[in-house]
Scaffold this motif. Sequence first.
Motif, short mmCIF file in Angstrom:
data_model
loop_
_atom_site.label_atom_id
_atom_site.label_comp_id
_atom_site.label_asym_id
_atom_site.label_seq_id
_atom_site.Cartn_x
_atom_site.Cartn_y
_atom_site.Cartn_z
N UNK A 1 33.61 66.65 55.55
CA UNK A 1 34.70 66.56 56.51
C UNK A 1 34.94 67.94 57.09
N UNK A 2 35.57 67.97 58.25
CA UNK A 2 35.87 69.26 58.89
C UNK A 2 36.89 70.01 58.05
N UNK A 3 36.81 71.32 58.12
CA UNK A 3 37.71 72.19 57.37
C UNK A 3 38.94 72.50 58.22
N UNK A 4 39.60 71.44 58.66
CA UNK A 4 40.77 71.54 59.53
C UNK A 4 41.80 70.52 59.05
N UNK A 5 43.00 70.59 59.57
CA UNK A 5 44.01 69.59 59.18
C UNK A 5 43.61 68.14 59.50
N UNK A 6 42.78 67.94 60.52
CA UNK A 6 42.38 66.57 60.86
C UNK A 6 41.43 65.96 59.83
N UNK A 7 40.65 66.80 59.15
CA UNK A 7 39.69 66.33 58.14
C UNK A 7 38.77 65.23 58.70
N UNK A 8 38.20 65.47 59.86
CA UNK A 8 37.32 64.52 60.52
C UNK A 8 36.01 64.42 59.74
N UNK A 9 35.58 63.21 59.39
CA UNK A 9 34.25 63.07 58.77
C UNK A 9 33.20 63.59 59.75
N UNK A 10 32.44 64.58 59.33
CA UNK A 10 31.52 65.28 60.23
C UNK A 10 30.41 64.39 60.78
N UNK A 11 30.08 63.32 60.06
CA UNK A 11 29.00 62.46 60.54
C UNK A 11 29.38 61.78 61.85
N UNK A 12 30.66 61.60 62.12
CA UNK A 12 31.06 60.90 63.34
C UNK A 12 30.68 61.71 64.59
N UNK A 13 31.15 62.96 64.74
CA UNK A 13 30.72 63.70 65.94
C UNK A 13 29.22 64.01 65.93
N UNK A 14 28.64 64.17 64.75
CA UNK A 14 27.21 64.47 64.69
C UNK A 14 26.36 63.29 65.14
N UNK A 15 26.72 62.07 64.75
CA UNK A 15 25.97 60.91 65.21
C UNK A 15 26.21 60.64 66.70
N UNK A 16 27.41 60.95 67.19
CA UNK A 16 27.68 60.81 68.62
C UNK A 16 26.82 61.80 69.41
N UNK A 17 26.71 63.04 68.90
CA UNK A 17 25.83 64.04 69.52
C UNK A 17 24.39 63.57 69.46
N UNK A 18 23.99 63.01 68.33
CA UNK A 18 22.62 62.50 68.16
C UNK A 18 22.32 61.40 69.17
N UNK A 19 23.29 60.55 69.48
CA UNK A 19 23.07 59.48 70.47
C UNK A 19 22.66 60.06 71.81
N UNK A 20 23.31 61.13 72.24
CA UNK A 20 22.94 61.76 73.50
C UNK A 20 21.55 62.39 73.45
N UNK A 21 21.23 63.02 72.33
CA UNK A 21 19.90 63.63 72.18
C UNK A 21 18.83 62.55 72.16
N UNK A 22 19.09 61.43 71.49
CA UNK A 22 18.11 60.33 71.46
C UNK A 22 17.93 59.70 72.84
N UNK A 23 19.00 59.60 73.60
CA UNK A 23 18.89 59.08 74.96
C UNK A 23 17.97 59.99 75.78
N UNK A 24 18.14 61.28 75.63
CA UNK A 24 17.28 62.25 76.32
C UNK A 24 15.84 62.12 75.84
N UNK A 25 15.64 62.01 74.54
CA UNK A 25 14.29 61.90 73.99
C UNK A 25 13.57 60.65 74.50
N UNK A 26 14.23 59.52 74.45
CA UNK A 26 13.62 58.27 74.92
C UNK A 26 13.32 58.35 76.42
N UNK A 27 14.24 58.93 77.17
CA UNK A 27 14.02 59.09 78.62
C UNK A 27 12.81 59.96 78.89
N UNK A 28 12.70 61.06 78.16
CA UNK A 28 11.57 61.97 78.36
C UNK A 28 10.26 61.31 77.94
N UNK A 29 10.28 60.53 76.87
CA UNK A 29 9.06 59.83 76.43
C UNK A 29 8.63 58.83 77.51
#
Length: 186
Positions: free
Chosen positions: A125-153
């Motif tokens: 989780x983030x080291x902030x008062x919100x304590x956001x599970x880090x996998x959430x923003x990381x998987x959202x970021x990954x979705x954009x990278x995968x969209x780019x990868x598939x488009x480039x392929x």
Amino acid sequence: MSYLASARILFERLSRIAALTGLYVLFATTLLVSTDVVVRKIFGIAFVGADELGGYALALATSWALSYAFFQGSHIRVNVLHMTLPPRAKAWLDVLAVLATVGLIGVLAWQVWILAFDSWTFDAVSNTPLRVPMWIPQFIFLAGVLLFLISAVLVLLESLGLALQGKYEETITLIEESEQSGEYTV
């Protein structure tokens, strides 16, 4: 129209939707941060986590716009050599450039996947008062990278097919930056 061309057009549309979504997220973030500044100035109350959410929004908007920028020919590339080549060499250099893009984005996607999966596995989780599970923003970021990868392929496969058929002008048109086409004269 070939299957690859249809898939590419679909991913162009998805990329536009993703980029617009990122834009709207950034706009909402500016409203949140602006409201936070005004409320803090007038009432002395700060919104907890506005800066953290702003960072996540920036990462989301950036990764979700990569594919759209790719289709629009907006990624930076050096054209000093490219603009002087004959069509056949230019087409194959374009294919090589897309291949390099696929390789680099593939490595990025793999590394982001490892990071996100580890965060999910270890309940990071983030080291902030919100304590956001880090996998959430990381998987959202990954979705954009995968969209780019598939488009480039898809662009790589379609352009490789065109180049192998000797359709060099079509290959160049598919890959070349849209703004570049009228900028240089030889």
